[in-house]
Design an enzyme around this catalytic site. Structure first.
Site, mmCIF file in Angstrom:
data_model
loop_
_atom_site.group_PDB
_atom_site.id
_atom_site.type_symbol
_atom_site.label_atom_id
_atom_site.label_comp_id
_atom_site.label_asym_id
_atom_site.label_seq_id
_atom_site.Cartn_x
_atom_site.Cartn_y
_atom_site.Cartn_z
ATOM 1 N N ARG A 82 0.838 -1.188 0.000
ATOM 2 C CA ARG A 82 0.000 0.000 0.000
ATOM 3 C C ARG A 82 0.882 1.251 0.000
ATOM 4 O O ARG A 82 1.945 1.275 0.628
ATOM 5 C CB ARG A 82 -0.915 0.032 1.236
ATOM 6 C CG ARG A 82 -1.949 -1.088 1.263
ATOM 7 C CD ARG A 82 -3.005 -0.871 0.192
ATOM 8 N NE ARG A 82 -4.055 -1.878 0.228
ATOM 9 C CZ ARG A 82 -4.074 -2.952 -0.557
ATOM 10 N NH1 ARG A 82 -3.074 -3.172 -1.406
ATOM 11 N NH2 ARG A 82 -5.088 -3.803 -0.481
ATOM 12 N N ARG A 117 -5.375 24.570 -9.450
ATOM 13 C CA ARG A 117 -5.092 23.416 -8.615
ATOM 14 C C ARG A 117 -4.336 22.368 -9.423
ATOM 15 O O ARG A 117 -4.744 21.990 -10.533
ATOM 16 C CB ARG A 117 -6.374 22.815 -8.055
ATOM 17 C CG ARG A 117 -6.981 23.631 -6.912
ATOM 18 C CD ARG A 117 -6.003 23.859 -5.807
ATOM 19 N NE ARG A 117 -6.626 24.104 -4.510
ATOM 20 C CZ ARG A 117 -5.948 24.435 -3.427
ATOM 21 N NH1 ARG A 117 -4.634 24.584 -3.485
ATOM 22 N NH2 ARG A 117 -6.579 24.639 -2.279
ATOM 23 N N GLU A 133 -6.736 34.522 2.483
ATOM 24 C CA GLU A 133 -7.250 34.174 1.167
ATOM 25 C C GLU A 133 -8.439 35.008 0.717
ATOM 26 O O GLU A 133 -8.742 35.051 -0.486
ATOM 27 C CB GLU A 133 -7.639 32.690 1.137
ATOM 28 C CG GLU A 133 -6.456 31.758 1.320
ATOM 29 C CD GLU A 133 -6.768 30.310 0.990
ATOM 30 O OE1 GLU A 133 -5.824 29.516 0.904
ATOM 31 O OE2 GLU A 133 -7.962 29.976 0.798
ATOM 32 N N SER A 189 -10.104 11.498 1.431
ATOM 33 C CA SER A 189 -9.852 10.360 0.539
ATOM 34 C C SER A 189 -8.950 9.367 1.264
ATOM 35 O O SER A 189 -7.747 9.274 1.012
ATOM 36 C CB SER A 189 -9.184 10.834 -0.757
ATOM 37 O OG SER A 189 -9.032 9.779 -1.676
ATOM 38 N N PRO A 190 -9.513 8.586 2.216
ATOM 39 C CA PRO A 190 -8.685 7.780 3.109
ATOM 40 C C PRO A 190 -7.957 6.624 2.447
ATOM 41 O O PRO A 190 -7.039 6.053 3.040
ATOM 42 C CB PRO A 190 -9.705 7.259 4.142
ATOM 43 C CG PRO A 190 -11.017 7.291 3.438
ATOM 44 C CD PRO A 190 -10.952 8.485 2.535
ATOM 45 N N GLU A 205 -4.349 13.310 4.652
ATOM 46 C CA GLU A 205 -4.909 14.597 5.059
ATOM 47 C C GLU A 205 -6.220 14.429 5.841
ATOM 48 O O GLU A 205 -7.070 13.616 5.486
ATOM 49 C CB GLU A 205 -5.172 15.459 3.831
ATOM 50 C CG GLU A 205 -5.659 16.861 4.156
ATOM 51 C CD GLU A 205 -5.840 17.698 2.912
ATOM 52 O OE1 GLU A 205 -5.179 18.735 2.795
ATOM 53 O OE2 GLU A 205 -6.651 17.295 2.041
ATOM 54 N N GLU A 225 3.812 31.899 -1.170
ATOM 55 C CA GLU A 225 3.369 30.509 -1.293
ATOM 56 C C GLU A 225 2.819 30.219 -2.696
ATOM 57 O O GLU A 225 2.230 29.162 -2.929
ATOM 58 C CB GLU A 225 2.303 30.197 -0.239
ATOM 59 C CG GLU A 225 2.839 30.255 1.190
ATOM 60 C CD GLU A 225 1.791 29.896 2.227
ATOM 61 O OE1 GLU A 225 0.661 29.524 1.834
ATOM 62 O OE2 GLU A 225 2.097 29.989 3.431
#
Length: 369
Positions: free
Chosen positions: A210, A238, A276, A293-294, A299, A323
């Protein structure tokens, strides 16, 4: 090599991580110096003073000195020859010191540091020393900020697990790790494991390979004006959609950003709203905390609705240039937001989740602002 330690490396656990083995020492004192908090950061530096108390570690080998150079060099510290005083008399040693102007006027205390920062620094050092031999101190210095974010996230995950009501009574201790690798480290990291875990029928999975992207905990906040029934969403480029091949990799999202080490998620949400969208957020309504999104991503998100004032003309260009952020904000009626969701133009999970939560809250009664 004899080394005089005045700061964080007096912590036994951290010293073992950096040097690679448990190493003891004896009390020593460096006359004419004092221990001060660094002007930037939470680590100590040596400066002028009446005398610095510390630990003398003796007989370090070449490889151990190299490991120490790698770690301390990331903080701008280099070895300097000194003479320290012990109960047995004076002895020649080395000390790691940064430039003199890097010290603040504030004193640094080991016990205070151990109670507040030691777990984070140890966890960060584990990541840093795992990369020893794969780069120099300058490379480590560039990587340290995100290493600290990942370390903070790992500590938070261990301290604040989600409650268990219907899930199996299994923990990470039930997983057998055969090999663990981190083949890539930069802003993100990539972990790859060979592991096995229990099956629900009582059996075992057998060896599984994994891999996952290691990020840090983050927040999202959808600014909402209850009086005008308006929301603010941001638009920015993105990389994920771009890398996927999306024709339009500029996304509509809530305000979002990572939770810095030592920062509460609510504080991060307010900070990000200012950075932002140039907004001061009042009440924060909690939407959910979750893994987006495990199956592939570490995250963990805290999503909020932030009560604020969104008059005509509240739209702006924002973001932190250092950034690489280039952000445009859109002020929309809530109905217009839902139209964009129906049309498919809103296709980012935190914005969808938060919009549906707000839709229910509007129908059932908004929380107190």
């Amino acid at each position: 090599m004899n080394l005089f330690l005045f700061g964080t490396l007096r912590d036994d656990a951290l010293r073992e991580i950096v040097i690679g083995r448990a190493v003891g020492g004896r009390a020593a004192r460096l006359a004419g110096h004092g221990v001060r908090r660094a002007a930037e950061g939470d680590h100590p530096v040596i400066g002028a003073g009446e005398g610095a108390e510390g630990l003398l570690v003796e007989g370090l080998g070449t490889e151990e000195a190299s490991r120490l150079d790698y770690y301390e060099g990331a903080f701008g510290c280099r070895r300097h020859p000194v003479r320290v005083t012990t109960q047995a008399g004076e002895i020649a040693a080395q000390v790691y010191a940064a430039e003199p102007d890097s010290a603040s006027d504030a004193a640094w205390d080991l016990s205070e540091w151990q109670s507040e920062w030691a777990p984070l620094v140890r966890k960060t050092a584990e990541q840093a020393m795992a990369l020893y031999g794969q780069g120099d101190s300058a490379t480590l210095a560039r990587r340290l900020p995100m290493m600290r974010v990942r370390a903070s996230s790992a500590l938070r995950a261990a301290e604040c697990p989600a409650p268990r009501h219907i899930r199996a009574d299994l923990t990470r201790d039930d997983v057998t790790v055969e090999t663990a690798r981190r083949p890539y480290v930069n802003f993100f990291a990539l972990d790859e494991y060979d592991l096995e875990h229990p099956h629900f029928d009582g059996g075992r999975s057998g060896t599984l390979n994994r891999a996952g992207l290691v990020s840090g905990d983050a927040v999202t906040v959808l600014p909402y004006d209850p009086a005008r029934d308006r929301v603010l969403v941001i638009e920015q480029f993105r990389f994920g959609p771009f890398s996927r091949g999306d024709l339009r990799p500029w996304c509509l999202e809530p305000v979002a950003g990572r939770v810095d080490p030592g920062e509460a998620p609510e504080t991060a949400a307010r900070r990000e709203a200012e950075e932002e969208a140039r907004l001061d957020v009042g009440a924060l309504w909690t939407v959910a905390s979750y893994y987006p999104s495990p199956g592939v991503l570490t995250e963990y998100l805290w999503s909020y609705v932030g009560v604020c004032d969104l008059p005509d003309g509240a739209e702006t260009l924002a973001g932190k240039a250092d950034e690489g952020e280039d952000i445009r904000t859109h002020v929309l009626s809530f109905d217009r937001l839902m139209e964009l969701i129906t049309a498919g133009e809103v296709d980012t999970a935190p914005l969808l989740l938060t919009a549906f939560w707000l839709a229910r809250a509007r129908a059932e009664g908004l929380p107190a602002a």
